[in-house]
Design a protein around this motif. Structure first.
Motif, PDB file in Angstrom:
ATOM      1  N   GLN A   1     -13.784   0.126  15.289  1.00  0.00           N
ATOM      2  CA  GLN A   1     -14.236   1.426  14.702  1.00  0.00           C
ATOM      3  C   GLN A   1     -13.203   1.753  13.730  1.00  0.00           C
ATOM      4  O   GLN A   1     -12.098   1.016  13.591  1.00  0.00           O
ATOM      5  N   VAL A   2     -13.503   2.641  13.067  1.00  0.00           N
ATOM      6  CA  VAL A   2     -12.561   3.455  12.158  1.00  0.00           C
ATOM      7  C   VAL A   2     -11.449   3.930  13.014  1.00  0.00           C
ATOM      8  O   VAL A   2     -11.807   4.865  14.075  1.00  0.00           O
ATOM      9  N   VAL A   3     -10.024   3.938  12.645  1.00  0.00           N
ATOM     10  CA  VAL A   3      -8.833   4.372  13.452  1.00  0.00           C
ATOM     11  C   VAL A   3      -8.616   5.725  12.533  1.00  0.00           C
ATOM     12  O   VAL A   3      -8.168   5.519  11.247  1.00  0.00           O
ATOM     13  N   VAL A   4      -8.264   6.660  13.147  1.00  0.00           N
ATOM     14  CA  VAL A   4      -7.854   8.211  12.469  1.00  0.00           C
ATOM     15  C   VAL A   4      -6.095   7.959  12.712  1.00  0.00           C
ATOM     16  O   VAL A   4      -5.978   8.053  13.879  1.00  0.00           O
ATOM     17  N   LEU A   5      -5.481   8.290  11.829  1.00  0.00           N
ATOM     18  CA  LEU A   5      -4.127   8.255  11.930  1.00  0.00           C
ATOM     19  C   LEU A   5      -3.388   9.211  12.098  1.00  0.00           C
ATOM     20  O   LEU A   5      -4.241  10.420  11.548  1.00  0.00           O
TER      21      LEU A   5
ATOM     22  N   THR B   1      -9.450  -1.485   4.711  1.00  0.00           N
ATOM     23  CA  THR B   1      -9.789  -0.295   3.923  1.00  0.00           C
ATOM     24  C   THR B   1      -9.045   1.084   4.459  1.00  0.00           C
ATOM     25  O   THR B   1      -8.885   1.407   5.521  1.00  0.00           O
ATOM     26  N   ILE B   2      -8.036   1.623   3.703  1.00  0.00           N
ATOM     27  CA  ILE B   2      -7.402   2.712   3.934  1.00  0.00           C
ATOM     28  C   ILE B   2      -7.817   3.822   2.913  1.00  0.00           C
ATOM     29  O   ILE B   2      -7.727   3.746   1.994  1.00  0.00           O
TER      30      ILE B   2
ATOM     31  N   SER C   1       3.914   7.105  -2.492  1.00  0.00           N
ATOM     32  CA  SER C   1       5.444   7.064  -3.269  1.00  0.00           C
ATOM     33  C   SER C   1       5.713   8.840  -3.109  1.00  0.00           C
ATOM     34  O   SER C   1       6.948   9.139  -3.044  1.00  0.00           O
ATOM     35  N   ASP C   2       4.654   9.481  -3.141  1.00  0.00           N
ATOM     36  CA  ASP C   2       4.846  10.982  -3.324  1.00  0.00           C
ATOM     37  C   ASP C   2       4.737  11.744  -1.764  1.00  0.00           C
ATOM     38  O   ASP C   2       4.512  12.833  -1.939  1.00  0.00           O
ATOM     39  N   GLY C   3       4.677  10.839  -0.807  1.00  0.00           N
ATOM     40  CA  GLY C   3       4.533  11.504   0.347  1.00  0.00           C
ATOM     41  C   GLY C   3       3.212  11.408   1.150  1.00  0.00           C
ATOM     42  O   GLY C   3       3.009  11.801   2.282  1.00  0.00           O
ATOM     43  N   ASP C   4       2.490  10.934   0.299  1.00  0.00           N
ATOM     44  CA  ASP C   4       0.944  10.836   0.744  1.00  0.00           C
ATOM     45  C   ASP C   4       1.111   9.696   1.779  1.00  0.00           C
ATOM     46  O   ASP C   4       1.936   8.883   1.965  1.00  0.00           O
ATOM     47  N   GLU C   5       0.024   9.734   2.996  1.00  0.00           N
ATOM     48  CA  GLU C   5       0.202   8.620   4.053  1.00  0.00           C
ATOM     49  C   GLU C   5      -1.244   8.288   4.629  1.00  0.00           C
ATOM     50  O   GLU C   5      -2.172   9.031   4.125  1.00  0.00           O
ATOM     51  N   ALA C   6      -1.474   7.141   4.847  1.00  0.00           N
ATOM     52  CA  ALA C   6      -2.799   6.817   5.498  1.00  0.00           C
ATOM     53  C   ALA C   6      -3.357   7.839   6.196  1.00  0.00           C
ATOM     54  O   ALA C   6      -2.710   8.296   7.330  1.00  0.00           O
TER      55      ALA C   6
ATOM     56  N   PHE D   1       0.838  -1.143  -0.142  1.00  0.00           N
ATOM     57  CA  PHE D   1      -0.059  -0.012   0.145  1.00  0.00           C
ATOM     58  C   PHE D   1       0.956   1.418  -0.014  1.00  0.00           C
ATOM     59  O   PHE D   1       0.587   2.139  -0.779  1.00  0.00           O
ATOM     60  N   ARG D   2       1.948   1.298   0.953  1.00  0.00           N
ATOM     61  CA  ARG D   2       2.706   2.631   1.170  1.00  0.00           C
ATOM     62  C   ARG D   2       3.617   2.681  -0.318  1.00  0.00           C
ATOM     63  O   ARG D   2       3.665   3.759  -0.582  1.00  0.00           O
TER      64      ARG D   2
END
Lengths: 331, 331, 331, 331
Positions: A327-331, A216-217, A184-189, A178-179
């Motif tokens: 629950q959904v986890v906010v990172l 799901t991310i 690859s452009d610095g985006d993150e979950a 996934f990462r």
């Protein structure tokens, strides 16, 4: 010529040792394993000597250690090897505990040694070609990733007890995919939701663990990823991903042992996928070690750093937390 | 431990030498090639010594010679090696002349040495799997074979001058496939018709040779085979065959470098086939040598004997005769 | 509005009548068949009336006759319909006798009526797309054609007695494909070689006929074609061709009923091809009649003329002659 | 003979009317549409008359109404048709409001008329074959479903304003697939999580709506489903699902216009999927109406009842709620 010691003479240690022994510019010097007979057999086959971590780390002629010992020994070996000034190749995961993994990354940085984590899937010829085409813009901007990752059969519940759970043991690779593909452009979950079930083997519920999971991310840029995994695919090791971009899609199919297609009254039948990871990723294991030494030589950055190792662990932790809480986890 | 010398340090010699050096139970001792620098480089890479055929054949510690030198040296080297009591692995063809090839086979039998001819396609994982399924009766009795065999691009006309013509140089492999697939029960070619054209490169007409050919063979039992070949396939090395049986069909598809499929506005695109024989048959070259030493060890028969080599040459001769006369050849 | 009569209410007559009844701008007026019940049933289903060839040909309101009666009636019906000034759609073949077929073509030309022969494969969406890409130069100049044409099962020997033999009955379509694909620029067959066997059903030998055949054609420009056919493919109706050009290859695969792929312990299994010609060419039958009426309307040339019908018959005759003599036939 | 009236002469109304006109045992009597010219043209083409809902519902000779008018007219027409004792075929959705949809279902039950909802995907030959194999136990017990559902391009934002949002407009079909495949034994969704993004067209954000979405459903029995959708796939209409079972997997691939495969220097290229739903589901639309009349005749239950319509709406509502709240919805 780089002198190398391998820690661990089990299944994965044998693969790495054999690949190391065949690499030009590399000399496999030592094999270490508390199971003396296993270490001796592997060392003898490959013309290396049996040694111990203590002796290896104290030996100034050893340049590199390859860590393929049980997971719970990784962090200590990384830390000690870094302190001894050895470059490090370490099988995933860094450690089942994120803080300990972060401490390892810190120790590596402090010592100024090179450290690569063995996410071999990034070296699979199919996956790597897809990633390169994506990076070249052949399907435009990435939008959506679907990862399918299924083992041919569940391990014994006993093995799972020490595994850290399905997310840390199995999906760690998928989180890294996934990462690699979407970030690859610095985006993150940004958010992660995981759920799952015991559908394969009731004994797994008592570990406790699950054997079937979906994750799901959503990233900060709004990209979407779905991962589905099972401990059992009756048709073999199922390792695919597909990424949708603004101008197309890249799909990575399974590898097959042969390209025979048999047509008869029952239908038109191709081979099952390669049986399991030793077969599917045979070439990837070889290529990742070649990459490691090329980078050591050239000074180029590793494709899979210890920071990548830590980041995948953090996603595994978030998945475990989401499963536990519902629950959904906010990172 | 078998001690081996390799004759020939060119493209195919390097492949065999490298595979020999990695085989357990085999020691690559010597590399011989009139091109001294080439021999020295290969020997050095693999930890062998440079030698000469004379020295090798006189050395009682050498058990096996692997002949990968130019075609016109094969028959003399086979004969001398047999006389010296060495076991022989020889690249195809035995010799461009059928009588000389038959003399080699006779010399081998007289000396009582083992001799295998390098029809590596029989060791290709896909082709081999198809043959085994056929042998197990999975598609019933074989009836019809269609072989497609196309190179990615034509060699220079200069090379073709010494090649013996397309049937002896290129289709020799396809004739062996025909015999392997349709004649395993003692059936043999009864009639053969070959025709062809120069469609790729007019310079080939001046060799003289052709670059596109089609061959039809009917066996004594009435089985039918069609072979189509071209010196040029713009999409890569095209190596397929399919066999129709009374209860089904087996098709052998091309191998691809990766399993990436890209979908975009232009369509759904998979990889081209592996580029050429060094890529497609990499594993086959490795497996044929492993088989050679397993048979030496166990006493089992080789999958590709010198008699197979002679028989394929006879079909190539018949094809050349059919092309020249425009007539069907009765064998 | 074109008024149409259909001759023949058997299997193929029903297909054409049904397609005619659904075509805009076409009125199916009459169905003729000596089997009165069969004609009545078909006419009733489609809102047409039962009639006779005599009445139809004498009726000035009938514009078109579609001939789908037994092969041995074709030439007489074509000749009479032409004389009556009717436009003609006729199922292949024109006639089993080349001279009679040529006489029909002459009669059609003399009468100035339109006549199209039902080589429906040229209207198959897959085959037609391949032909168009070839015509647009997408694979450069055509060099080599391989046609695979296999029925799911052999008809009773009794049927074969009146069939004219495998080349006139079955390969007639493949000869037309050859001409369509390799001869569109005026090239023509220069030599033809055919051989074959009885491998499916010994009763076919007593017809006498063969059930498995291979044909090789070389054109005046040196292009090469191979056709392989069998009366039995255990996996269904196998209808493929591939054409090699100077810059690529076009392959026409089989059509499948569904796109379901099932993976299990036995492998990865897709559907068998469509069962037989009624399924595979369902769309082609519809499209060829639509094309017929479009051409009638627009004055454009038919894709499959009566001259194409005669030319395919000539190749079938040459194949029969080659089989009988065991020799190559020069055309 | 069943007499039928169609409400709606737009894109989908024309499809249903044309299919109705060709069904044996069915007479298309009336076409109703406020766009008079459109109604007149369709009626004229198919030999029907133009009428109004009032006249149709008052006409005792009309047995069946097929509702293909805009979504916001469905519930009223269903209710009135039920009250008039007409059997009903209604395009999805029943209504964008779940309570109104439930009221329709109640009205239908009260009136004792038959009512089928047009979830045509259940009649797609590929999807239907997969469902039947699953039902026959060919892959054991179902465990996991992955649905990929992507349009070739986004509709104008204007259209989306009245659509009810991506979940009610587009995923309604995918929710029905989920229920059909994973819930046929009475299992039902237990939790649902949906998220999504605007990645295709910023104007969609202002509707407000999203254009890319992922949904996860866990059933009461622990089965897992993932749905991924996008309003844009540059390579065409992408309609696939795969279901993992305890002994295998079933995958439903896209349909292609032709089976041509082109190999050239760029790779090996197959067709894109069928362009959009009118092409992909052409056969499904025909088969669902045939099924409707077979069930009316035989008394068998419809494959897609009005209750299925309501249930899919409930899942769409839950998805919208999950997206809005960012939370998992417990059903």
């Amino acid at each position: 010529m780089k002198n190398v010691a391998v820690f661990g003479a089990g299944r994965i240690g044998r693969i790495h040792a054999t690949n190391l022994a065949a690499l030009p510019g590399v000399r496999l010097r030592s094999v270490c394993d508390p199971m003396a007979a296993q270490a001796a057999e592997l060392a003898s086959q490959l013309g290396a000597e049996v040694s111990t971590p203590e002796a290896v780390l104290a030996d100034p002629s050893i340049d590199v250690v390859a860590i393929a010992s049980p997971t719970d020994t990784h962090s200590e070996l990384i830390t000690r090897a870094a302190a001894a000034g050895k470059h490090i190749f370490c099988e995933k995961p860094v450690d089942l505990s994120v803080p300990r993994a972060q401490a390892c990354a810190q120790a590596v940085r402090a010592a100024g040694v090179a450290c690569m984590i063995g996410f071999q899937r990034r070296f699979d010829p199919t996956f790597n070609e897809a990633q390169q085409r994506l990076a070249r813009g052949e399907i435009g901007a990435p939008e959506m990733l679907v990862v399918t990752s299924r083992d041919p059969g569940a391990p014994p519940a006993q093995y799972l007890r020490g595994s850290g759970g399905i997310f840390r043991d199995m999906l760690i690779h998928d989180f890294d995919i996934f990462r690699w593909i979407l970030c690859s452009d610095g985006d993150e979950a940004a958010t992660l939701y995981a759920t799952g079930s015991v559908l394969v083997d009731p004994a797994i519920a008592e570990v406790p663990d699950i054997d079937s999971s979906v994750v799901t991310i959503r990233t900060r840029k709004g990209r979407l990823a779905q991962i589905n995994t099972s401990r059992r695919a009756a048709y073999g090791y199922d390792q695919r991903f597909e990424v949708l971009g603004s101008t197309g899609m890249l799909q990575c199919g399974n590898h097959r042992p042969t390209e025979v297609v048999q047509s008869d009254a029952q239908g038109v039948r191709a081979d099952k996928p390669e049986h399991f990871f030793l077969q599917r990723y045979r070439e990837a294991y070889r290529l990742e070690l070649a990459h490691f030494f090329e980078c050591l030589q050239s000074g180029r950055a590793f494709r899979t750093t210890i920071e990548d190792g830590v980041a995948a662990q953090q996603l595994a932790d978030a998945a475990a937390q989401s499963l536990a809480s519902g629950q959904v986890v906010v990172l």
